[in-house]
Design an enzyme around this catalytic site. Structure first.
Site, PDB file in Angstrom:
ATOM      1  N   SER A   1      -4.223  17.884  28.721  1.00 39.50           N
ATOM      2  CA  SER A   1      -4.925  17.581  27.469  1.00 39.50           C
ATOM      3  C   SER A   1      -4.770  16.100  27.181  1.00 39.50           C
ATOM      4  CB  SER A   1      -4.311  18.375  26.304  1.00 39.50           C
ATOM      5  OG  SER A   1      -4.836  17.918  25.073  1.00 39.50           O
TER       6      SER A   1
ATOM      7  N   TYR B   1       3.462  20.608  22.091  1.00 42.92           N
ATOM      8  CA  TYR B   1       2.249  20.588  22.930  1.00 42.92           C
ATOM      9  C   TYR B   1       2.107  19.242  23.656  1.00 42.92           C
ATOM     10  CZ  TYR B   1      -2.783  21.363  23.941  1.00 42.92           C
ATOM     11  OH  TYR B   1      -4.008  21.529  24.539  1.00 42.92           O
TER      12      TYR B   1
HETATM   13  N1  LIG Z   1     -10.187  23.693  23.326  1.00 43.62           N
HETATM   14  C1  LIG Z   1      -9.759  22.450  23.285  1.00 43.62           C
HETATM   15  O1  LIG Z   1     -10.142  21.672  22.408  1.00 43.62           O
HETATM   16  C2  LIG Z   1      -8.766  21.946  24.303  1.00 43.62           C
HETATM   17  C3  LIG Z   1      -8.538  20.557  24.371  1.00 43.62           C
HETATM   18  C4  LIG Z   1      -7.623  20.086  25.293  1.00 43.62           C
HETATM   19  C5  LIG Z   1      -6.960  20.960  26.168  1.00 43.62           C
HETATM   20  N2  LIG Z   1      -7.212  22.296  26.077  1.00 43.62           N
HETATM   21  C6  LIG Z   1      -6.487  23.171  27.013  1.00 43.62           C
HETATM   22  O2  LIG Z   1      -7.409  24.046  27.639  1.00 43.62           O
HETATM   23  C7  LIG Z   1      -6.754  25.255  27.996  1.00 43.62           C
HETATM   24  C8  LIG Z   1      -7.545  26.442  27.462  1.00 43.62           C
HETATM   25  O3  LIG Z   1      -7.516  26.387  26.032  1.00 43.62           O
HETATM   26  P1  LIG Z   1      -8.627  27.059  25.121  1.00 43.62           P
HETATM   27  O4  LIG Z   1      -9.014  26.061  24.122  1.00 43.62           O
HETATM   28  O5  LIG Z   1      -9.667  27.682  25.963  1.00 43.62           O
HETATM   29  O6  LIG Z   1      -7.725  28.153  24.394  1.00 43.62           O
HETATM   30  P2  LIG Z   1      -8.092  29.670  23.975  1.00 43.62           P
HETATM   31  O7  LIG Z   1      -7.027  30.063  23.013  1.00 43.62           O
HETATM   32  O8  LIG Z   1      -9.518  29.792  23.559  1.00 43.62           O
HETATM   33  O9  LIG Z   1      -7.913  30.474  25.334  1.00 43.62           O
HETATM   34  C9  LIG Z   1      -6.668  30.523  25.973  1.00 43.62           C
HETATM   35  C10 LIG Z   1      -6.613  31.750  26.868  1.00 43.62           C
HETATM   36  O10 LIG Z   1      -5.314  31.758  27.486  1.00 43.62           O
HETATM   37  C11 LIG Z   1      -4.701  33.031  27.264  1.00 43.62           C
HETATM   38  N3  LIG Z   1      -3.256  32.811  27.135  1.00 43.62           N
HETATM   39  C12 LIG Z   1      -2.613  32.100  26.185  1.00 43.62           C
HETATM   40  N4  LIG Z   1      -1.284  32.124  26.404  1.00 43.62           N
HETATM   41  C13 LIG Z   1      -1.093  32.870  27.517  1.00 43.62           C
HETATM   42  C14 LIG Z   1       0.046  33.246  28.260  1.00 43.62           C
HETATM   43  N5  LIG Z   1       1.286  32.900  27.856  1.00 43.62           N
HETATM   44  N6  LIG Z   1      -0.113  33.982  29.374  1.00 43.62           N
HETATM   45  C15 LIG Z   1      -1.356  34.381  29.771  1.00 43.62           C
HETATM   46  N7  LIG Z   1      -2.471  34.059  29.107  1.00 43.62           N
HETATM   47  C16 LIG Z   1      -2.348  33.314  27.998  1.00 43.62           C
HETATM   48  C17 LIG Z   1      -5.320  33.569  25.962  1.00 43.62           C
HETATM   49  O11 LIG Z   1      -5.221  34.979  25.886  1.00 43.62           O
HETATM   50  C18 LIG Z   1      -6.754  33.062  26.085  1.00 43.62           C
HETATM   51  O12 LIG Z   1      -7.582  33.969  26.780  1.00 43.62           O
HETATM   52  C19 LIG Z   1      -5.347  25.165  27.417  1.00 43.62           C
HETATM   53  O13 LIG Z   1      -4.441  24.769  28.422  1.00 43.62           O
HETATM   54  C20 LIG Z   1      -5.485  24.096  26.351  1.00 43.62           C
HETATM   55  O14 LIG Z   1      -4.265  23.457  26.093  1.00 43.62           O
HETATM   56  C21 LIG Z   1      -8.099  22.816  25.165  1.00 43.62           C
END
Ligand SMILES: NC(=O)c1ccc[n+]([C@@H]2O[C@H](COP(=O)([O-])OP(=O)(O)OC[C@H]3O[C@@H](n4cnc5c(N)ncnc54)[C@H](O)[C@@H]3O)[C@@H](O)[C@H]2O)c1
Length: 254
Positions: A135, A148
């Site tokens: 991220s 985080y």
């Molecule tokens: N959405 C954003 O703005 C953003 C920005 C930067 C980085 N990210 C990164 O992208 C990745 C995906 O995030 P997202 O926004 O899609 O989140 P989200 O919450 O929409 O989806 C995350 C998914 O991971 C699963 N999950 C969470 N913890 C878990 C665990 N301990 N074991 C197994 N499954 C687990 C959840 O059930 C969910 O399906 C993450 O690593 C997040 O840090 C997201």
């Protein structure tokens, strides 16, 4: 024979977009996600489109669940996308040990455990490809995201070490660092809030927020042969946001 992509947190959010892109690129997809409802819905939706997704329900911090899922695949995955992540919003002073540890457990320890288990099998197989989802929070902190930032900066550093240790053994390792994305965990910030979308998007050099598809496209590039000489790289996909700090300063001649 199709290649297998193992995608953690692949049932929702950015992970879902990566799952769909991998299917579009001809991978057989196995999703490892702790949300059983979202995983089942994904399998049903894709089956209706004649596309097969295997869903393993488990936590990325649980080594035995990871091993069971990988053993059930029957062969080493060709691609791991280490995407599962959580964020908790608390200032440091209000961040309890339990919150801190749970964020590190999923985003850093869990990512390491899954990568090591996959790499072991990939190395035995002679090849593999790992992409860690980090991220921009690990590059430029914002107040309130506590562990985080440390987890994501740690995962970026681990990406380099994995590339150094596993690259010579046939496993290519890179990272994708999403910026402000209109989707996944950030959905509540922008949903029904056009003003927030416009204000925040307007502050980005690309003049828009990112979409989940911007991230899955970067993942698919790094997974492809076109990136075969890219090792240990963190590809920042943020519309230029983390590079825009100097443009915020007042011009000195004013
Ligand atoms: N959405 C954003 O703005 C953003 C920005 C930067 C980085 N990210 C990164 O992208 C990745 C995906 O995030 P997202 O926004 O899609 O989140 P989200 O919450 O929409 O989806 C995350 C998914 O991971 C699963 N999950 C969470 N913890 C878990 C665990 N301990 N074991 C197994 N499954 C687990 C959840 O059930 C969910 O399906 C993450 O690593 C997040 O840090 C997201």
């Amino acid at each position: 024979m199709s290649k297998i992509a193992f995608i953690t947190g692949g049932a929702q959010g950015l992970g879902l977009s990566i799952t769909e892109a991998a299917l579009d690129h001809g991978y057989e997809v196995a999703v490892f996600d702790r949300d059983a409802v979202a995983s089942d819905a994904l399998v049903t939706r894709e089956a209706a489109r004649n596309r097969k997704v295997q869903a393993f329900k488990g936590d990325v911090a649980d080594m035995s669940a990871i091993n069971s899922a990988l053993d059930a695949l029957g062969k080493a995955p060709d691609l791991l996308v280490n995407n599962a992540g959580i964020v908790r919003f608390h200032p440091l002073m209000e961040t309890t040990e339990e919150i801190f540890r749970s964020v590190i457990d999923t985003n850093l320890t869990g990512a390491f455990l899954v990568a090591r288990a996959c790499a072991e099998r990939m190395i035995a197989n002679g090849s593999g490809n790992i992409i860690n989802i980090t991220s921009t929070a690990g590059i430029a902190s914002s107040p309130g995201v506590n562990a985080y930032v440390a987890a994501k900066a740690g995962l970026a550093a681990l990406t380099e070490l994995m590339a150094l240790e596993w690259g010579p053994l046939g496993v290519r390792v890179n990272a994708v660092a999403p910026g402000m994305i209109d989707g996944g965990v950030s959905t509540p910030i922008y949903q029904n809030n056009e003003a927030a979308r416009t204000r925040r998007g307007g502050a980005v050099p690309a003049r828009r927020l990112g979409q989940p598809e911007d991230i899955s496209a970067a993942v698919m590039y790094l997974a492809s042969e076109a990136a075969s000489y890219v090792h240990g790289h963190q590809l920042v996909v943020d519309g230029g946001l983390t590079r825009s700090v100097m443009s915020q300063l007042p011009w000195t001649r004013d």
